[in-house]
Scaffold this motif. Structure first.
Motif, PDB file in Angstrom:
ATOM      1  N   ILE A  67      38.298  41.642  51.864  1.00 53.62           N
ATOM      2  CA  ILE A  67      38.052  41.077  53.054  1.00 53.62           C
ATOM      3  C   ILE A  67      36.477  40.470  53.372  1.00 53.62           C
ATOM      4  CG2 ILE A  67      37.919  41.406  55.662  1.00 53.62           C
ATOM      5  CD1 ILE A  67      40.266  43.469  55.355  1.00 53.62           C
ATOM      6  N   THR A  68      35.602  41.284  53.019  1.00 51.98           N
ATOM      7  CA  THR A  68      34.205  40.919  52.747  1.00 51.98           C
ATOM      8  C   THR A  68      33.992  39.722  52.122  1.00 51.98           C
ATOM      9  OG1 THR A  68      33.753  43.351  53.419  1.00 51.98           O
ATOM     10  CG2 THR A  68      31.939  41.996  52.846  1.00 51.98           C
ATOM     11  N   TYR A  69      34.173  39.792  50.913  1.00 57.06           N
ATOM     12  CA  TYR A  69      33.825  38.845  50.035  1.00 57.06           C
ATOM     13  C   TYR A  69      34.820  37.669  49.500  1.00 57.06           C
ATOM     14  CZ  TYR A  69      29.848  41.916  48.847  1.00 57.06           C
ATOM     15  OH  TYR A  69      28.740  42.500  48.830  1.00 57.06           O
ATOM     16  N   GLY A  70      36.240  38.138  49.748  1.00 61.53           N
ATOM     17  CA  GLY A  70      37.063  36.941  49.335  1.00 61.53           C
ATOM     18  C   GLY A  70      37.595  37.432  47.970  1.00 61.53           C
ATOM     19  N   TYR A  71      38.860  36.724  47.414  1.00 68.04           N
ATOM     20  CA  TYR A  71      38.936  36.816  46.189  1.00 68.04           C
ATOM     21  C   TYR A  71      40.199  35.673  45.987  1.00 68.04           C
ATOM     22  CZ  TYR A  71      39.942  38.667  41.303  1.00 68.04           C
ATOM     23  OH  TYR A  71      40.008  38.968  40.071  1.00 68.04           O
ATOM     24  N   ASN A  72      39.944  35.089  44.807  1.00 69.66           N
ATOM     25  CA  ASN A  72      40.902  33.804  44.363  1.00 69.66           C
ATOM     26  C   ASN A  72      40.945  32.727  45.629  1.00 69.66           C
ATOM     27  OD1 ASN A  72      41.439  34.911  41.804  1.00 69.66           O
ATOM     28  ND2 ASN A  72      43.263  35.932  42.293  1.00 69.66           N
ATOM     29  N   ALA A  73      42.248  32.463  45.888  1.00 70.90           N
ATOM     30  CA  ALA A  73      42.212  31.672  46.900  1.00 70.90           C
ATOM     31  C   ALA A  73      41.926  31.967  48.388  1.00 70.90           C
ATOM     32  CB  ALA A  73      43.827  31.113  46.935  1.00 70.90           C
ATOM     33  N   MET A  74      41.649  33.396  48.655  1.00 71.40           N
ATOM     34  CA  MET A  74      41.455  33.805  49.784  1.00 71.40           C
ATOM     35  C   MET A  74      39.871  33.850  49.738  1.00 71.40           C
ATOM     36  SD  MET A  74      41.924  37.727  51.131  1.00 71.40           S
ATOM     37  CE  MET A  74      40.869  38.439  52.574  1.00 71.40           C
ATOM     38  N   GLY A  75      39.255  33.180  50.865  1.00 62.59           N
ATOM     39  CA  GLY A  75      37.853  33.172  51.315  1.00 62.59           C
ATOM     40  C   GLY A  75      37.329  34.578  51.990  1.00 62.59           C
ATOM     41  N   SER A  76      36.002  34.480  52.007  1.00 63.07           N
ATOM     42  CA  SER A  76      35.672  35.747  52.558  1.00 63.07           C
ATOM     43  C   SER A  76      35.806  35.736  54.192  1.00 63.07           C
ATOM     44  CB  SER A  76      33.882  35.792  52.515  1.00 63.07           C
ATOM     45  OG  SER A  76      33.438  36.470  53.452  1.00 63.07           O
ATOM     46  N   HIS A  77      36.065  36.678  54.904  1.00 60.17           N
ATOM     47  CA  HIS A  77      36.367  36.873  56.357  1.00 60.17           C
ATOM     48  C   HIS A  77      35.201  37.666  56.885  1.00 60.17           C
ATOM     49  CE1 HIS A  77      39.964  35.244  55.192  1.00 60.17           C
ATOM     50  NE2 HIS A  77      40.653  35.444  56.390  1.00 60.17           N
ATOM     51  N   ALA A  78      34.247  37.628  56.279  1.00 66.94           N
ATOM     52  CA  ALA A  78      33.032  38.363  57.027  1.00 66.94           C
ATOM     53  C   ALA A  78      32.481  37.857  58.211  1.00 66.94           C
ATOM     54  CB  ALA A  78      31.713  38.654  55.946  1.00 66.94           C
TER      55      ALA A  78
END
Length: 209
Positions: free
Chosen positions: A177-188
């Motif tokens: 959630i903090t950094y994101g991964y692959n197609a998911m961006g960070s939600h910080a």
């Protein structure tokens, strides 16, 4: 002269004095008296101004070492696969599992996560489906994101990092959630640390299915 007339005369005199004092004589560049100059002319130094109060003559100073801004929560795990794995082993949710926290985690999940992960964690959110829009440019297809793996234990789905989605730990979910991964961006920037932990708590409920 009664009190009402006296006050009226005083107000007129003050207003006339203000107008006259603000008028120039045609030769001076003065704009007249300033009203409350401290409201728009700060006494404090601007960050980029020289400042004789410090040895380096700078106004903007670096914060002391090992200090945190007010309200800042430190997360000392880098945005690397090693940081993700270490967080998975060491980081635990500091919040108690309560009905209120789960309810808030559910609400936050539906706003920020369900668009891809689906409202029940099946990985079937609206952004993963075929969508069209009809506007001034006509009808056109919208971008479709690849569906993320389901959180449900019954699905047996694995993450792209090799771990079963149902076995993701507190630290692994929080790190993602903090950094994101692959197609998911960070939600910080969307979720503060406490909100992230509430989402983590709710995701664990989805993993039980």
């Amino acid at each position: 002269m009664n009190k009402k007339n006296f006050l009226g005369t005083v107000c007129v005199a003050v207003a006339l004095s203000a107008v006259v004092s603000a008028c120039g004589d045609g030769t001076s560049r003065s704009a007249g008296w300033e009203f409350s100059p401290n409201m728009y002319e700060p006494i404090a130094f601007n960050p980029d101004q020289p400042n004789p109060n410090f040895k380096n003559n700078q106004t903007a100073q670096l914060p002391p070492a090992a200090t945190d801004p007010i309200g800042f929560v430190r997360f000392d795990y880098p945005n690397t696969i090693e940081g993700y794995q270490q967080a998975g082993l060491e980081v635990k949710n500091p919040l108690a599992v309560t009905e209120a926290n789960l309810k808030q985690g559910d609400a936050l999940y539906q706003v920020y996560c369900a668009v891809c992960h689906g409202k029940d964690g099946n990985g079937d959110g609206p952004l993963t489906k075929d969508r069209k829009v009809n506007d001034s440019r006509g009808e056109r297809e919208l971008e479709k994101f690849p569906p993320p793996p389901s959180y449900h234990r019954s699905s047996g789905a694995k993450s792209t990092r090799g771990t079963l989605m149902a076995d993701l730990s507190d630290g692994q979910i929080y790190h993602t959630i903090t950094y994101g991964y692959n197609a998911m961006g960070s939600h910080a920037s969307q979720l503060n640390p406490e909100e992230r932990w509430k989402v983590v708590m709710f995701v664990h409920e989805l993993q039980k299915k």
